[in-house]
Design an enzyme around this catalytic site. Structure first.
Site, PDB file in Angstrom:
ATOM      1  N   HIS A  92       0.831  -1.208   0.000  1.00 45.62           N
ATOM      2  CA  HIS A  92       0.000   0.000   0.000  1.00 45.62           C
ATOM      3  C   HIS A  92       0.873   1.269   0.000  1.00 45.62           C
ATOM      4  O   HIS A  92       2.083   1.190  -0.198  1.00 45.62           O
ATOM      5  CB  HIS A  92      -0.996  -0.041   1.158  1.00 45.62           C
ATOM      6  CG  HIS A  92      -1.658  -1.387   1.284  1.00 45.62           C
ATOM      7  ND1 HIS A  92      -2.677  -1.786   0.457  1.00 45.62           N
ATOM      8  CD2 HIS A  92      -1.398  -2.439   2.108  1.00 45.62           C
ATOM      9  CE1 HIS A  92      -3.034  -3.033   0.781  1.00 45.62           C
ATOM     10  NE2 HIS A  92      -2.274  -3.448   1.776  1.00 45.62           N
ATOM     11  N   GLU A 130      -2.030   0.404   7.999  1.00 46.55           N
ATOM     12  CA  GLU A 130      -1.176  -0.664   7.467  1.00 46.55           C
ATOM     13  C   GLU A 130      -0.034  -0.097   6.622  1.00 46.55           C
ATOM     14  O   GLU A 130       1.089  -0.581   6.696  1.00 46.55           O
ATOM     15  CB  GLU A 130      -2.021  -1.641   6.631  1.00 46.55           C
ATOM     16  CG  GLU A 130      -1.202  -2.788   6.062  1.00 46.55           C
ATOM     17  CD  GLU A 130      -1.990  -3.670   5.116  1.00 46.55           C
ATOM     18  OE1 GLU A 130      -3.224  -3.486   5.013  1.00 46.55           O
ATOM     19  OE2 GLU A 130      -1.374  -4.534   4.469  1.00 46.55           O
ATOM     20  N   HIS A 185       2.891  -6.923   4.543  1.00 47.88           N
ATOM     21  CA  HIS A 185       1.513  -6.477   4.788  1.00 47.88           C
ATOM     22  C   HIS A 185       1.137  -6.782   6.232  1.00 47.88           C
ATOM     23  O   HIS A 185       1.844  -7.499   6.942  1.00 47.88           O
ATOM     24  CB  HIS A 185       0.532  -7.218   3.861  1.00 47.88           C
ATOM     25  CG  HIS A 185       0.589  -6.774   2.431  1.00 47.88           C
ATOM     26  ND1 HIS A 185      -0.342  -5.932   1.861  1.00 47.88           N
ATOM     27  CD2 HIS A 185       1.501  -7.051   1.459  1.00 47.88           C
ATOM     28  CE1 HIS A 185      -0.014  -5.707   0.596  1.00 47.88           C
ATOM     29  NE2 HIS A 185       1.097  -6.375   0.314  1.00 47.88           N
ATOM     30  N   GLU A 262       1.781 -11.490   5.918  1.00 49.18           N
ATOM     31  CA  GLU A 262       0.727 -10.771   6.645  1.00 49.18           C
ATOM     32  C   GLU A 262       1.162 -10.811   8.105  1.00 49.18           C
ATOM     33  O   GLU A 262       0.975 -11.805   8.806  1.00 49.18           O
ATOM     34  CB  GLU A 262      -0.638 -11.438   6.435  1.00 49.18           C
ATOM     35  CG  GLU A 262      -1.142 -11.387   4.995  1.00 49.18           C
ATOM     36  CD  GLU A 262      -1.704 -10.024   4.578  1.00 49.18           C
ATOM     37  OE1 GLU A 262      -1.700  -9.086   5.416  1.00 49.18           O
ATOM     38  OE2 GLU A 262      -2.139  -9.884   3.418  1.00 49.18           O
TER      39      GLU A 262
HETATM   40 ZN   LIG Z   1      -2.068  -5.217   2.769  1.00 51.83          ZN
END
Ligand SMILES: [Zn+2]
Length: 304
Positions: A92, A130, A185, A262
């Site tokens: 992102h 995030e 992430h 993640e």
């Molecule tokens: Zn993400």
């Protein structure tokens, strides 16, 4: 991949390294294929104003067709990762939320598939986004990998841009011929679910070569991260912290071994407390570094 299969042993390359070191000031010693003397360099050149690639990618996607930065960084050769290149992809970007047209543009995401350029990402209940977490952790990881001798290429290095798009993030790793690539992430999973997981690419047309090595990287990362951070594998993902997906453009389009981490579930209060803790992030970066070193120096002999 700068080196042929099973050929990347720093000891074998040392003479070239020394010769190149002597010439570095004059020539930069780049472009000789697997030359370990290319000093670790942290960044692709950032594009200047107005040079953004199509789709809104702003950071790092210089579109230079695979030229790696070859200038000396003043860093001595050495370390277990000398001669290797690692791609770090912080998920992102901080400007995505204000650029819906750019990030919603449909871009290639796999064979015959298209997907939005990028997404805004998740956020903890306290408002830690995030995109900020992924960059925070990625910069810690970059420092550690460079200290181990790796050349590190980042898909972005600030948190106020837009993108790059998912296809560009893959291209940056491909162009760098990275020996390993990690997209960082943190999940926006169910609030009741906790833990981290690692996503490896499932097989799609054109990526068969990276499925096995990526799975190996995923397994090493899962083990090292659990041990180093004390966080358990996600309890809302089936396979003990390991997932395999064919719907992520960043994996489908990669030609180098790649996984998504993640790093925890931002929507879970317990995970968020850890993700928001700078000291905990340092431990996480240490753990990821250990996994990359294991992957790139492993004795199993199946280095990609
Ligand atoms: Zn993400």
């Amino acid at each position: 991949m700068p080196n042929g299969p099973s050929s990347a042993r720093p000891a074998l390359l040392l003479p070239a390294s020394l010769a190149c070191a002597a010439l570095l000031a004059l020539t930069g010693c780049s472009g000789s294929g697997g030359d370990p003397s290319t000093a670790p360099t942290s960044l692709l050149p950032l594009p200047g104003p107005g040079e953004e690639g199509e789709g809104g990618g702003k950071d790092g996607a210089d579109g230079s067709g695979g030229e790696r930065p070859g200038e000396g960084g003043g860093k001595p050769d050495g370390g277990p990762l000398a001669g290797t290149t690692v791609l770090i992809d912080p998920g992102h970007n901080g400007g995505n939320a204000d650029a819906p047209e750019e990030i919603n543009e449909q871009v290639p995401s796999g064979p015959g598939e298209k997907k939005a350029c990028d997404t805004v990402g998740a956020e903890s209940a306290s408002g830690y986004p995030e995109h900020e977490f992924t960059l925070d952790l990625s910069l810690l990881l970059r420092d550690r990998l460079e200290a181990e001798g790796a050349e590190v290429v980042m898909t972005r290095t600030d948190d106020d841009g837009v993108g790059p798009c998912v296809n560009e993030r893959a291209e940056i790793g491909n162009d760098a011929e990275a020996d390993a690539a990690i997209s960082v992430h943190a999940d926006g999973g169910p609030e009741s679910g906790s833990g981290f997981h690692v996503i490896a690419p499932g097989e799609v047309e054109g990526n068969a070569d990276i499925v096995v090595p990526s799975a190996r990287l995923a397994g090493l990362l899962r083990d090292a991260y659990a041990e180093g951070t004390g966080m358990d594998p996600a309890d809302y993902i089936a396979e003990e912290g390991l997932d395999e997906r064919t719907d992520l453009g960043g994996l489908n389009l990669s030609t180098v071994p790649k996984v998504f981490l993640e790093a925890g579930n931002m929507r879970n209060p317990g995970d968020a407390k850890r993700l928001e803790d700078g000291e905990w992030r340092e431990r996480a970066a240490d753990a990821i570094t250990g996994a990359v070193v294991d992957f790139l120096t492993g004795a199993e002999g199946d280095r990609p």
